[in-house]
Design a protein around this motif. Structure first.
Motif, PDB file in Angstrom:
ATOM      1  N   THR A   3     -11.850  26.471  60.248  1.00 14.58           N
ATOM      2  CA  THR A   3     -13.193  26.041  59.867  1.00 14.58           C
ATOM      3  C   THR A   3     -13.844  25.210  60.954  1.00 14.58           C
ATOM      4  OG1 THR A   3     -12.592  26.039  57.523  1.00 14.58           O
ATOM      5  CG2 THR A   3     -14.524  24.750  58.159  1.00 14.58           C
ATOM      6  N   SER A   4     -13.117  24.269  61.525  1.00 13.61           N
ATOM      7  CA  SER A   4     -13.708  23.387  62.534  1.00 13.61           C
ATOM      8  C   SER A   4     -14.187  24.164  63.753  1.00 13.61           C
ATOM      9  CB  SER A   4     -12.705  22.309  62.950  1.00 13.61           C
ATOM     10  OG  SER A   4     -11.528  22.888  63.510  1.00 13.61           O
ATOM     11  N   GLY A   5     -13.411  25.146  64.175  1.00 11.59           N
ATOM     12  CA  GLY A   5     -13.843  25.939  65.324  1.00 11.59           C
ATOM     13  C   GLY A   5     -15.071  26.764  65.021  1.00 11.59           C
ATOM     14  N   THR A   6     -15.144  27.301  63.809  1.00 13.45           N
ATOM     15  CA  THR A   6     -16.272  28.146  63.427  1.00 13.45           C
ATOM     16  C   THR A   6     -17.571  27.364  63.332  1.00 13.45           C
ATOM     17  OG1 THR A   6     -14.814  29.660  62.218  1.00 13.45           O
ATOM     18  CG2 THR A   6     -17.155  29.704  61.635  1.00 13.45           C
ATOM     19  N   ILE A  31     -11.895  18.756  66.871  1.00 10.50           N
ATOM     20  CA  ILE A  31     -10.990  18.899  65.728  1.00 10.50           C
ATOM     21  C   ILE A  31     -10.178  20.184  65.855  1.00 10.50           C
ATOM     22  CG2 ILE A  31     -10.858  19.182  63.232  1.00 10.50           C
ATOM     23  CD1 ILE A  31     -11.640  16.404  63.991  1.00 10.50           C
ATOM     24  N   SER A  32     -10.821  21.272  66.255  1.00 11.50           N
ATOM     25  CA  SER A  32     -10.142  22.549  66.391  1.00 11.50           C
ATOM     26  C   SER A  32      -9.030  22.472  67.432  1.00 11.50           C
ATOM     27  CB  SER A  32     -11.147  23.645  66.762  1.00 11.50           C
ATOM     28  OG  SER A  32     -10.507  24.895  66.869  1.00 11.50           O
ATOM     29  N   ASN A  33      -9.321  21.877  68.585  1.00  4.90           N
ATOM     30  CA  ASN A  33      -8.327  21.768  69.650  1.00  4.90           C
ATOM     31  C   ASN A  33      -7.165  20.867  69.241  1.00  4.90           C
ATOM     32  OD1 ASN A  33      -9.910  23.400  71.274  1.00  4.90           O
ATOM     33  ND2 ASN A  33     -10.914  21.703  72.305  1.00  4.90           N
ATOM     34  N   THR A  34      -7.482  19.786  68.542  1.00  2.28           N
ATOM     35  CA  THR A  34      -6.434  18.864  68.099  1.00  2.28           C
ATOM     36  C   THR A  34      -5.507  19.532  67.094  1.00  2.28           C
ATOM     37  OG1 THR A  34      -7.861  16.933  68.446  1.00  2.28           O
ATOM     38  CG2 THR A  34      -5.966  16.645  66.989  1.00  2.28           C
ATOM     39  N   THR A  35      -6.072  20.233  66.125  1.00  2.00           N
ATOM     40  CA  THR A  35      -5.230  20.884  65.124  1.00  2.00           C
ATOM     41  C   THR A  35      -4.422  22.032  65.728  1.00  2.00           C
ATOM     42  OG1 THR A  35      -7.177  22.162  64.436  1.00  2.00           O
ATOM     43  CG2 THR A  35      -6.598  20.234  63.113  1.00  2.00           C
ATOM     44  N   GLY A  94      -8.966  35.051  60.151  1.00  2.00           N
ATOM     45  CA  GLY A  94      -7.777  34.209  60.208  1.00  2.00           C
ATOM     46  C   GLY A  94      -7.617  33.562  61.559  1.00  2.00           C
ATOM     47  N   VAL A  95      -6.925  32.438  61.577  1.00  2.00           N
ATOM     48  CA  VAL A  95      -6.726  31.684  62.817  1.00  2.00           C
ATOM     49  C   VAL A  95      -5.750  32.387  63.749  1.00  2.00           C
ATOM     50  CG1 VAL A  95      -5.760  29.552  63.771  1.00  2.00           C
ATOM     51  CG2 VAL A  95      -7.332  29.444  61.830  1.00  2.00           C
ATOM     52  N   GLU A  96      -4.661  32.894  63.200  1.00  2.00           N
ATOM     53  CA  GLU A  96      -3.603  33.465  64.036  1.00  2.00           C
ATOM     54  C   GLU A  96      -3.897  34.936  64.317  1.00  2.00           C
ATOM     55  OE1 GLU A  96       0.285  32.644  62.643  1.00  2.00           O
ATOM     56  OE2 GLU A  96      -0.036  30.491  62.592  1.00  2.00           O
ATOM     57  N   LYS A 129     -10.639  33.473  63.644  1.00  2.00           N
ATOM     58  CA  LYS A 129     -11.283  32.172  63.580  1.00  2.00           C
ATOM     59  C   LYS A 129     -10.846  31.355  64.794  1.00  2.00           C
ATOM     60  CE  LYS A 129     -11.354  31.417  58.515  1.00  2.00           C
ATOM     61  NZ  LYS A 129     -10.819  30.520  57.474  1.00  2.00           N
ATOM     62  N   PRO A 130     -11.749  30.585  65.382  1.00  2.00           N
ATOM     63  CA  PRO A 130     -13.182  30.489  65.082  1.00  2.00           C
ATOM     64  C   PRO A 130     -13.931  31.709  65.611  1.00  2.00           C
ATOM     65  CG  PRO A 130     -12.679  29.120  66.972  1.00  2.00           C
ATOM     66  CD  PRO A 130     -11.352  29.646  66.454  1.00  2.00           C
ATOM     67  N   PHE A 131     -15.081  31.994  65.011  1.00  2.00           N
ATOM     68  CA  PHE A 131     -15.882  33.120  65.444  1.00  2.00           C
ATOM     69  C   PHE A 131     -17.348  32.726  65.504  1.00  2.00           C
ATOM     70  CE2 PHE A 131     -15.160  33.483  60.808  1.00  2.00           C
ATOM     71  CZ  PHE A 131     -16.463  33.349  60.349  1.00  2.00           C
ATOM     72  N   GLU A 132     -18.126  33.510  66.229  1.00  2.00           N
ATOM     73  CA  GLU A 132     -19.569  33.331  66.259  1.00  2.00           C
ATOM     74  C   GLU A 132     -20.166  34.094  65.085  1.00  2.00           C
ATOM     75  OE1 GLU A 132     -21.542  31.555  68.092  1.00  2.00           O
ATOM     76  OE2 GLU A 132     -20.081  30.794  69.569  1.00  2.00           O
TER      77      GLU A 132
END
Length: 259
Positions: free
Chosen positions: A42-45, A51-55, A194-196, A216-219
């Motif tokens: 979600t954070s990347g999207t 947040i995305s990089n940290t997780t 999905g993330v993976e 995920k994340p996506f444009e």
């Protein structure tokens, strides 16, 4: 974008408080993984790169640690960078802006408004999808509950489905199996997010009946373009079915309704 950010940060704080402030000493690796998986996607999207990089890094550390369960003390150390990132974002007064979304590139007329069902276990992601797809003329039906999602499939007749296959436990997989078993003689294009983004996950999604896979994340502009393509295919198949020019074959997602 600010409301999506606030919703996600509130969700993160709530979960961390449940683990850290209430003194949980038996948090399982699986619970941690599901939490990080959801937050990362979600954070990347919605444009929260920090947040995305940290997780993403924490997911790697979790995999390498080998621990089956975590104490409060271990969690405080493990989540320290995420806590700092959440606190820093909470102090910002400016709205976080995502990338260009191409909102004006395509929009459905009101009389042909397609319905899209979105199933995901993160409220912030659902809020984002409802607004962004709504801008493009979709009628969005969003839920975190797979059982309700199946009811919506029967009652609301969505033209396409977007879901995170890798939700809590096996919820996403079970929904896909139910969709495949329940829907006969109907074609509902299904996009898994999905993330993976691994070969194994893509194969699993396609074998369960997915028509597309988006990491995920996506444009949003890319997802919208993929959905447009799926809707064109659905209209073609539906027209062929109505005119008798196509004989359904369960091997490509058509079957007879049990309803």
């Amino acid at each position: 974008m600010n409301k999506y950010r606030e919703a996600l940060l509130a969700s993160i704080r709530k979960q961390l408080n449940a683990w850290l402030e209430l003194g949980r000493d038996d948090v399982s690796r699986d619970d941690l993984y599901r939490f990080l998986h959801t937050v990362r996607g979600t954070s990347g999207t919605i444009g929260l790169a920090a947040i995305s990089n940290t997780t993403a890094r924490l997911m790697d550390e979790l995999e390498q640690s080998g621990r089956k369960s975590w104490t409060t003390g271990q969690l405080r150390t493990f989540f320290s960078d995420l806590i700092r990132a959440v606190y820093a974002l909470g102090q910002q007064e400016t709205t976080v802006q995502g990338g260009a979304d191409g909102t004006g590139s395509f929009r459905f007329d009101q009389d042909e408004q397609p319905a899209v069902l979105v199933l995901d276990d993160d409220d912030a992601f659902l809020l984002y999808m409802k607004e962004e797809l709504g801008k493009r003329g979709y009628r969005v039906i969003a839920t975190t509950n797979p059982s309700l999602a199946m009811d919506y499939v029967r009652e609301c007749n969505p033209q396409c489905v977007v879901l995170d296959l890798f939700m809590d436990h096996t919820a996403g997989v079970e929904f896909m199996l139910a969709l495949r078993d329940k829907m006969k003689r109907r074609f509902i294009p299904t996009t898994v997010v999905g993330v993976e983004d691994t070969t194994a996950n893509r194969i699993q999604a396609f074998r369960l009946g997915a028509d597309d896979f988006v990491a995920k994340p996506f444009e949003m502009a890319e997802l919208a373009a993929r959905l447009e393509r799926q809707l064109v295919r659905k209209r073609l198949f539906d027209r062929l079915l109505r005119t008798g020019g196509f004989r359904p074959n369960s091997n490509i997602g058509f079957c007879e309704s049990n309803d």
